[in-house]
Design a protein around this motif. Structure first.
Motif, PDB file in Angstrom:
ATOM      1  N   ALA A 299       0.809  -1.224   0.000  1.00  0.00           N
ATOM      2  CA  ALA A 299       0.000   0.000   0.000  1.00  0.00           C
ATOM      3  C   ALA A 299       0.839   1.270   0.000  1.00  0.00           C
ATOM      4  O   ALA A 299       0.479   2.258  -0.626  1.00  0.00           O
ATOM      5  N   HIS A 300       1.958   1.247   0.740  1.00  0.00           N
ATOM      6  CA  HIS A 300       2.854   2.402   0.728  1.00  0.00           C
ATOM      7  C   HIS A 300       4.254   1.963   1.144  1.00  0.00           C
ATOM      8  O   HIS A 300       4.428   0.904   1.743  1.00  0.00           O
ATOM      9  N   ILE A 301       5.211   2.804   0.809  1.00  0.00           N
ATOM     10  CA  ILE A 301       6.594   2.567   1.211  1.00  0.00           C
ATOM     11  C   ILE A 301       7.118   3.860   1.805  1.00  0.00           C
ATOM     12  O   ILE A 301       6.925   4.943   1.256  1.00  0.00           O
ATOM     13  N   GLN A 302       7.768   3.709   2.947  1.00  0.00           N
ATOM     14  CA  GLN A 302       8.292   4.856   3.666  1.00  0.00           C
ATOM     15  C   GLN A 302       9.770   4.599   3.919  1.00  0.00           C
ATOM     16  O   GLN A 302      10.141   3.514   4.364  1.00  0.00           O
ATOM     17  N   GLY A 303      10.604   5.561   3.610  1.00  0.00           N
ATOM     18  CA  GLY A 303      12.028   5.357   3.848  1.00  0.00           C
ATOM     19  C   GLY A 303      12.860   6.499   3.310  1.00  0.00           C
ATOM     20  O   GLY A 303      12.351   7.575   2.985  1.00  0.00           O
ATOM     21  N   LYS A 304      14.180   6.217   3.176  1.00  0.00           N
ATOM     22  CA  LYS A 304      15.133   7.230   2.745  1.00  0.00           C
ATOM     23  C   LYS A 304      15.317   7.156   1.237  1.00  0.00           C
ATOM     24  O   LYS A 304      15.509   6.085   0.677  1.00  0.00           O
ATOM     25  N   VAL A 305      15.262   8.319   0.580  1.00  0.00           N
ATOM     26  CA  VAL A 305      15.486   8.375  -0.863  1.00  0.00           C
ATOM     27  C   VAL A 305      16.981   8.230  -1.125  1.00  0.00           C
ATOM     28  O   VAL A 305      17.785   9.030  -0.660  1.00  0.00           O
ATOM     29  N   VAL A 306      17.344   7.173  -1.872  1.00  0.00           N
ATOM     30  CA  VAL A 306      18.747   6.912  -2.194  1.00  0.00           C
ATOM     31  C   VAL A 306      19.093   7.521  -3.550  1.00  0.00           C
ATOM     32  O   VAL A 306      20.138   8.134  -3.719  1.00  0.00           O
ATOM     33  N   GLU A 307      18.196   7.340  -4.521  1.00  0.00           N
ATOM     34  CA  GLU A 307      18.364   7.928  -5.856  1.00  0.00           C
ATOM     35  C   GLU A 307      17.041   8.537  -6.281  1.00  0.00           C
ATOM     36  O   GLU A 307      15.984   8.046  -5.923  1.00  0.00           O
TER      37      GLU A 307
ATOM     38  N   ILE B 245      14.601   5.442  -5.865  1.00  0.00           N
ATOM     39  CA  ILE B 245      14.945   4.231  -5.119  1.00  0.00           C
ATOM     40  C   ILE B 245      14.869   4.618  -3.652  1.00  0.00           C
ATOM     41  O   ILE B 245      15.532   5.568  -3.210  1.00  0.00           O
ATOM     42  N   ILE B 246      14.014   3.904  -2.923  1.00  0.00           N
ATOM     43  CA  ILE B 246      13.813   4.193  -1.509  1.00  0.00           C
ATOM     44  C   ILE B 246      14.378   3.044  -0.688  1.00  0.00           C
ATOM     45  O   ILE B 246      14.040   1.882  -0.906  1.00  0.00           O
ATOM     46  N   ASP B 247      15.251   3.390   0.267  1.00  0.00           N
ATOM     47  CA  ASP B 247      15.807   2.402   1.186  1.00  0.00           C
ATOM     48  C   ASP B 247      14.854   2.278   2.364  1.00  0.00           C
ATOM     49  O   ASP B 247      14.643   3.225   3.110  1.00  0.00           O
ATOM     50  N   CYS B 248      14.265   1.098   2.494  1.00  0.00           N
ATOM     51  CA  CYS B 248      13.328   0.844   3.582  1.00  0.00           C
ATOM     52  C   CYS B 248      13.888  -0.307   4.409  1.00  0.00           C
ATOM     53  O   CYS B 248      13.820  -1.470   3.996  1.00  0.00           O
TER      54      CYS B 248
ATOM     55  N   THR C 236      13.449  16.838   1.870  1.00  0.00           N
ATOM     56  CA  THR C 236      14.139  15.952   2.814  1.00  0.00           C
ATOM     57  C   THR C 236      14.406  14.593   2.161  1.00  0.00           C
ATOM     58  O   THR C 236      13.827  14.257   1.142  1.00  0.00           O
ATOM     59  N   ASP C 237      15.298  13.824   2.780  1.00  0.00           N
ATOM     60  CA  ASP C 237      15.628  12.490   2.260  1.00  0.00           C
ATOM     61  C   ASP C 237      14.549  11.469   2.593  1.00  0.00           C
ATOM     62  O   ASP C 237      14.441  10.443   1.947  1.00  0.00           O
ATOM     63  N   PHE C 238      13.760  11.744   3.620  1.00  0.00           N
ATOM     64  CA  PHE C 238      12.762  10.782   4.082  1.00  0.00           C
ATOM     65  C   PHE C 238      11.438  11.024   3.357  1.00  0.00           C
ATOM     66  O   PHE C 238      10.975  12.156   3.263  1.00  0.00           O
ATOM     67  N   VAL C 239      10.839   9.960   2.799  1.00  0.00           N
ATOM     68  CA  VAL C 239       9.629  10.132   2.007  1.00  0.00           C
ATOM     69  C   VAL C 239       8.676   8.953   2.223  1.00  0.00           C
ATOM     70  O   VAL C 239       9.102   7.855   2.572  1.00  0.00           O
ATOM     71  N   LYS C 240       7.383   9.225   2.030  1.00  0.00           N
ATOM     72  CA  LYS C 240       6.373   8.165   2.045  1.00  0.00           C
ATOM     73  C   LYS C 240       5.623   8.253   0.730  1.00  0.00           C
ATOM     74  O   LYS C 240       5.108   9.303   0.368  1.00  0.00           O
ATOM     75  N   LEU C 241       5.593   7.136  -0.013  1.00  0.00           N
ATOM     76  CA  LEU C 241       4.864   7.096  -1.267  1.00  0.00           C
ATOM     77  C   LEU C 241       3.772   6.040  -1.195  1.00  0.00           C
ATOM     78  O   LEU C 241       3.998   4.937  -0.699  1.00  0.00           O
ATOM     79  N   PHE C 242       2.593   6.400  -1.696  1.00  0.00           N
ATOM     80  CA  PHE C 242       1.513   5.423  -1.861  1.00  0.00           C
ATOM     81  C   PHE C 242       1.861   4.641  -3.125  1.00  0.00           C
ATOM     82  O   PHE C 242       2.286   5.230  -4.119  1.00  0.00           O
ATOM     83  N   THR C 243       1.709   3.335  -3.076  1.00  0.00           N
ATOM     84  CA  THR C 243       2.203   2.530  -4.186  1.00  0.00           C
ATOM     85  C   THR C 243       1.133   1.672  -4.838  1.00  0.00           C
ATOM     86  O   THR C 243       0.085   1.401  -4.264  1.00  0.00           O
ATOM     87  N   PHE C 244       1.459   1.266  -6.059  1.00  0.00           N
ATOM     88  CA  PHE C 244       0.641   0.323  -6.813  1.00  0.00           C
ATOM     89  C   PHE C 244       1.600  -0.688  -7.426  1.00  0.00           C
ATOM     90  O   PHE C 244       2.546  -0.309  -8.115  1.00  0.00           O
ATOM     91  N   LEU C 245       1.379  -1.964  -7.143  1.00  0.00           N
ATOM     92  CA  LEU C 245       2.230  -3.023  -7.667  1.00  0.00           C
ATOM     93  C   LEU C 245       1.544  -3.666  -8.860  1.00  0.00           C
ATOM     94  O   LEU C 245       0.432  -4.178  -8.746  1.00  0.00           O
ATOM     95  N   GLN C 246       2.219  -3.607 -10.007  1.00  0.00           N
ATOM     96  CA  GLN C 246       1.677  -4.234 -11.210  1.00  0.00           C
ATOM     97  C   GLN C 246       2.460  -5.522 -11.463  1.00  0.00           C
ATOM     98  O   GLN C 246       3.675  -5.501 -11.623  1.00  0.00           O
ATOM     99  N   ILE C 247       1.724  -6.627 -11.494  1.00  0.00           N
ATOM    100  CA  ILE C 247       2.365  -7.926 -11.712  1.00  0.00           C
ATOM    101  C   ILE C 247       1.999  -8.426 -13.104  1.00  0.00           C
ATOM    102  O   ILE C 247       0.828  -8.559 -13.436  1.00  0.00           O
ATOM    103  N   LYS C 248       3.040  -8.676 -13.906  1.00  0.00           N
ATOM    104  CA  LYS C 248       2.862  -9.240 -15.240  1.00  0.00           C
ATOM    105  C   LYS C 248       3.655 -10.538 -15.295  1.00  0.00           C
ATOM    106  O   LYS C 248       4.432 -10.839 -14.387  1.00  0.00           O
ATOM    107  N   GLU C 249       3.481 -11.274 -16.384  1.00  0.00           N
ATOM    108  CA  GLU C 249       4.216 -12.531 -16.548  1.00  0.00           C
ATOM    109  C   GLU C 249       5.714 -12.324 -16.435  1.00  0.00           C
ATOM    110  O   GLU C 249       6.409 -13.102 -15.795  1.00  0.00           O
TER     111      GLU C 249
END
Length: 193
Positions: A3-11, A18-21, A41-54
């Protein structure tokens, strides 16, 4: 799933972060809209959507929950994949996309790279009702005024008035009385044309 990822922005680039969690680096695709909203700031929270394909698992991230919901709505349209949906959210503000869909503005939707006439029309047909239900009342009320204006102009054209002169009068009426109904607009327009 995620649902979301929270952590430090690396790139960070305009298309991905790229978020280091807790020691795990998550590669997340983002739109230019989300990029513009990323905090300093380096710290961020993003709401996410995971798309799964073959052949791949892709993670898409959004600063605003509403942008993620719009992204999911766009994916539900046949002919719009994740890359085109992300291009749409990078080309226009989410509110502009919502407005264009709600008022049936094919030209605006079609102006986005990768969207043809048929896809633009399909997106509007399939998403118009959903967009009106999901997004807040201020947006809907301005949209309904535009619809009232368009319906009034169509009626005046049917009555034999040239669109250009009718449009000037109707614009003035809508500016002075934004709450005017179609009937009110037509009645006032007939007195002033």
């Amino acid at each position: 799933m995620i649902a979301h990822i929270q952590g430090k922005v690396v790139e960070k680039t305009p298309t991905e972060v790229i978020i280091d969690c807790n020691g795990v680096g998550y590669h997340i695709n983002i739109s230019l809209h989300t990029f513009s909203l990323l905090p300093a700031t380096d710290f961020v929270k993003l709401f996410t959507f995971l798309q799964i394909k073959e052949d791949s698992h892709s993670l898409f991230g959004f600063v605003e929950k509403s942008e993620r919901e719009l992204f999911k709505l766009l994916l539900s349209v046949s002919g719009i994949g994740a890359s085109i949906a992300r291009t749409m959210l990078s080309s226009l503000e989410p509110k502009q996309i919502i407005q264009a869909i709600a008022v049936g503005d094919v030209a605006t939707v079609q102006s986005i790279k990768g969207i043809g006439l048929k896809t633009a029309q399909r997106a509007i047909i399939e998403l118009k009702e959903k967009v009106l239900k999901v997004y807040d009342l201020n947006e809907i009320s301005t949209i309904s005024h535009n619809i009232n204006k368009e319906e009034s102009l169509s009626a005046l054209e049917v009555l034999g008035y040239p669109r250009k002169s009718a449009e000037k009068v109707v614009d003035k009426i809508v500016r002075e009385n934004p709450e005017a109904t179609v009937e009110t607009i037509i009645k006032q327009a007939l007195k002033n044309i």
